[in-house]
Design a protein around this motif. Sequence first.
Motif, PDB file in Angstrom:
ATOM      1  N   ASP A 110     108.598  60.261  51.486  1.00 29.38           N
ATOM      2  CA  ASP A 110     109.833  59.646  51.012  1.00 29.38           C
ATOM      3  C   ASP A 110     110.763  60.704  50.433  1.00 29.38           C
ATOM      4  O   ASP A 110     110.323  61.741  49.941  1.00 29.38           O
ATOM      5  CB  ASP A 110     109.526  58.601  49.936  1.00 29.38           C
ATOM      6  CG  ASP A 110     108.752  57.402  50.472  1.00 29.38           C
ATOM      7  OD1 ASP A 110     108.675  57.268  51.713  1.00 29.38           O
ATOM      8  OD2 ASP A 110     108.235  56.623  49.656  1.00 29.38           O
ATOM      9  N   VAL A 111     112.053  60.398  50.502  1.00 23.82           N
ATOM     10  CA  VAL A 111     113.075  61.304  49.990  1.00 23.82           C
ATOM     11  C   VAL A 111     113.916  60.560  48.959  1.00 23.82           C
ATOM     12  O   VAL A 111     114.351  59.429  49.195  1.00 23.82           O
ATOM     13  CB  VAL A 111     113.994  61.815  51.126  1.00 23.82           C
ATOM     14  CG1 VAL A 111     115.129  62.667  50.557  1.00 23.82           C
ATOM     15  CG2 VAL A 111     113.196  62.592  52.154  1.00 23.82           C
ATOM     16  N   ASP A 112     114.138  61.192  47.810  1.00 24.03           N
ATOM     17  CA  ASP A 112     115.045  60.678  46.785  1.00 24.03           C
ATOM     18  C   ASP A 112     115.622  61.896  46.081  1.00 24.03           C
ATOM     19  O   ASP A 112     114.988  62.468  45.190  1.00 24.03           O
ATOM     20  CB  ASP A 112     114.315  59.758  45.813  1.00 24.03           C
ATOM     21  CG  ASP A 112     115.259  59.045  44.847  1.00 24.03           C
ATOM     22  OD1 ASP A 112     116.429  59.485  44.711  1.00 24.03           O
ATOM     23  OD2 ASP A 112     114.838  58.044  44.228  1.00 24.03           O
ATOM     24  N   VAL A 113     116.801  62.346  46.521  1.00 24.52           N
ATOM     25  CA  VAL A 113     117.376  63.596  46.027  1.00 24.52           C
ATOM     26  C   VAL A 113     118.827  63.379  45.614  1.00 24.52           C
ATOM     27  O   VAL A 113     119.500  62.454  46.073  1.00 24.52           O
ATOM     28  CB  VAL A 113     117.305  64.715  47.079  1.00 24.52           C
ATOM     29  CG1 VAL A 113     115.876  65.115  47.357  1.00 24.52           C
ATOM     30  CG2 VAL A 113     117.998  64.297  48.367  1.00 24.52           C
ATOM     31  N   ARG A 114     119.296  64.287  44.754  1.00 23.71           N
ATOM     32  CA  ARG A 114     120.677  64.230  44.263  1.00 23.71           C
ATOM     33  C   ARG A 114     121.325  65.597  44.396  1.00 23.71           C
ATOM     34  O   ARG A 114     120.648  66.625  44.386  1.00 23.71           O
ATOM     35  CB  ARG A 114     120.703  63.774  42.802  1.00 23.71           C
ATOM     36  CG  ARG A 114     120.068  62.413  42.554  1.00 23.71           C
ATOM     37  CD  ARG A 114     119.933  62.126  41.068  1.00 23.71           C
ATOM     38  NE  ARG A 114     119.145  60.924  40.819  1.00 23.71           N
ATOM     39  CZ  ARG A 114     119.669  59.713  40.608  1.00 23.71           C
ATOM     40  NH1 ARG A 114     120.995  59.574  40.613  1.00 23.71           N
ATOM     41  NH2 ARG A 114     118.900  58.670  40.384  1.00 23.71           N
ATOM     42  N   GLY A 115     122.639  65.597  44.479  1.00 20.98           N
ATOM     43  CA  GLY A 115     123.388  66.840  44.540  1.00 20.98           C
ATOM     44  C   GLY A 115     124.824  66.553  44.930  1.00 20.98           C
ATOM     45  O   GLY A 115     125.168  65.420  45.285  1.00 20.98           O
TER      46      GLY A 115
END
Length: 342
Positions: free
Chosen positions: A204-209
């Motif tokens: 799973d992917v859960d990223v911020r930027g």
Amino acid sequence: MPIRYPRPLRPGDRVAVTSPSSGVPEALRARLDTAVRAVEARGYEVVVGDCMDGAGHVSAPAAARAAELTRMLTDPDVRAVVPPWGGETAIDLVPLLDWDRLREAEPTWLVGWSDMSTLLTPLTLLTGTATLHGNNLMDTPYRTPEGLLSWLDVVTVPEGGSFTQTPPGRHRSSGWDDWAADPHVDTMVLDTAGTWRRLDGPGDVDVRGRLVGGCVETLHHVVGSPYGDVPAFARAHAPEGLIVYVEAGEDDAFAICRALHGMRLAGFFDAASAVLVGRTAAPGRPSLSQDEAVLDALGTLGVPLIADVECGHVPPYLPLVNGARARVVHTATRSELTQTLD
């Protein structure tokens, strides 16, 4: 340093049209008129500039195109500038734009994709002004699929506001509508199922930027120059990191692989928390697919690589705001991108 967001558009505001790259041939002027009426239907006044000639690969000499774009972006009565489409050589405008005036002026939305990446991304990198990588004017009459927004929706979001988009699950497999034969077409042909895919492995992917990116074929030529200094932008505006998006329009896998390697060597991906890769119809080669080209160049970054995002030359279109704070979630049951204008 804060990102500079243009104020949201309101009915009665002025939208300016110019062609910083390719103009509109006579055979497609009816489509241009249809697109202008689609913007006017939202309550905006539309003004069309002088740099619109479609007889050649550019709409006017570079100096004229640069002057018109600068004038529109610094005119306090113009709230958004949108081209009919991209083209091939918008890069010739980059050293001719009045960057000091653009930096000092009240922010105005600049919209577009494809060759417009050559102007959108430097404008954000050099001035801290948010720009909108979204559907161009000629695409505007199309009805927006469920889950996505039009650029006309995004430019109404107030500073501090957020919006979420999700993949509609279908896209166009090939070809383009014949706007000369039917300039009023407003329904996208989305004939193939497909959604986002993770290229670099499971999980799973859960990223911020903060978002930054564009079209590989055009943008990679300014990366490493003063107009494409992503590492400096990240230091100034994105201590939390970047979500970088890239998309291939038509170059084969060898050319895209080389371009992405060059962008990586120039630091374009140094601050990336994830890379979004636009869905493409660009050809592979017998020994290298487009997926493999991305993995060859970017697989060592150690960040999620998410493919088939609707931010490229394959309809439909998912608008992305260069400079916006973003959260990307991708799991087996959920894919979404939330952008916040702060």
